[in-house]
Motif scaffolding. Structure first.
Motif, PDB file in Angstrom:
ATOM      1  N   ALA A 137       0.480  11.565 -25.889  1.00 30.87           N
ATOM      2  CA  ALA A 137       1.751  12.027 -25.422  1.00 30.87           C
ATOM      3  C   ALA A 137       2.025  13.248 -25.483  1.00 30.87           C
ATOM      4  O   ALA A 137       1.625  14.069 -26.362  1.00 30.87           O
ATOM      5  N   VAL A 138       2.585  13.979 -24.587  1.00 30.18           N
ATOM      6  CA  VAL A 138       3.202  15.245 -24.526  1.00 30.18           C
ATOM      7  C   VAL A 138       4.612  15.289 -24.216  1.00 30.18           C
ATOM      8  O   VAL A 138       5.293  14.462 -23.349  1.00 30.18           O
ATOM      9  N   THR A 139       5.424  16.000 -24.605  1.00 29.94           N
ATOM     10  CA  THR A 139       6.746  16.413 -24.328  1.00 29.94           C
ATOM     11  C   THR A 139       6.986  17.025 -22.856  1.00 29.94           C
ATOM     12  O   THR A 139       6.027  17.474 -22.111  1.00 29.94           O
ATOM     13  N   GLY A 140       8.197  17.092 -22.637  1.00 28.40           N
ATOM     14  CA  GLY A 140       8.789  17.684 -21.046  1.00 28.40           C
ATOM     15  C   GLY A 140       8.345  19.314 -21.287  1.00 28.40           C
ATOM     16  O   GLY A 140       8.034  19.686 -20.011  1.00 28.40           O
ATOM     17  N   SER A 141       8.272  19.961 -22.031  1.00 23.95           N
ATOM     18  CA  SER A 141       7.891  21.202 -22.365  1.00 23.95           C
ATOM     19  C   SER A 141       6.426  21.632 -22.209  1.00 23.95           C
ATOM     20  O   SER A 141       6.148  22.765 -22.217  1.00 23.95           O
ATOM     21  N   GLY A 142       5.461  20.575 -22.106  1.00 25.29           N
ATOM     22  CA  GLY A 142       4.121  20.832 -22.182  1.00 25.29           C
ATOM     23  C   GLY A 142       3.453  20.813 -23.584  1.00 25.29           C
ATOM     24  O   GLY A 142       2.215  20.826 -23.647  1.00 25.29           O
ATOM     25  N   GLY A 143       4.176  21.123 -24.646  1.00 24.01           N
ATOM     26  CA  GLY A 143       3.404  21.024 -25.848  1.00 24.01           C
ATOM     27  C   GLY A 143       3.272  19.419 -26.448  1.00 24.01           C
ATOM     28  O   GLY A 143       3.717  18.589 -25.747  1.00 24.01           O
ATOM     29  N   ALA A 144       2.182  19.401 -27.395  1.00 27.57           N
ATOM     30  CA  ALA A 144       2.156  17.971 -27.791  1.00 27.57           C
ATOM     31  C   ALA A 144       3.217  17.687 -28.672  1.00 27.57           C
ATOM     32  O   ALA A 144       3.855  18.324 -29.148  1.00 27.57           O
TER      33      ALA A 144
END
Length: 145
Positions: A137-144
């Motif tokens: 999964a990744v967050t909307g900000s592009g980070g893990a």
């Protein structure tokens, strides 16, 4: 020279960690498993006849997650693994079934508890099939996440 060595050593250790995480295994389970799966985790199991295994994953708002399912062990030509991703509150969801490997992506997922169902499309067969299920999964900000 010392800084280059330190950087390459750190890169090597990081690469080894990623490989271990991607290929982490666990005990094989059989039909009727009901458990959870976390970001970066792999689950192994076996499906026979019309059985299925369910894993839940709780997605955060705006998160994108990827689920992959692959056949493991000796290839069984009568085993067609099926991956179904069921949204929170639903009883069915989109699915994919292919020999050897399949995957699903849920972009900007609805927050809540998703069910990842592993079954076999060819449920009229009596033989069994082994699988590895992985989720990232990744967050909307592009980070893990």
């Amino acid at each position: 020279m010392r800084q280059v060595f330190s950087s390459s050593r750190a890169w090597g250790l990081t690469t080894a960690l990623v490989i271990l995480l991607c290929h982490s295994g666990g005990p094989a389970q059989a039909n009727g498993v009901s458990g959870t799966i976390a970001n970066g985790e792999a689950k192994n199991g076996t499906i026979t006849t019309a059985g299925h295994d369910d894993y839940t994953y709780t997605a955060a708002k705006g998160e994108t997650f990827f689920v992959s399912l692959e056949e493991t062990g000796i290839h069984d030509s009568s085993f067609l693994p099926q991956l179904e991703v069921i949204p929170p509150g639903a009883s069915m969801g989109p699915w994919e079934a292919r020999p050897y490997y399949t995957r699903r992506q849920e972009a900007n997922a609805v927050p809540g508890k998703w069910t990842i169902r592993v079954s076999r499309m060819d449920d009229d067969q009596s033989s069994g099939g082994s699988y590895a299920l992985k989720l990232v999964a990744v967050t909307g900000s592009g980070g893990a996440a």
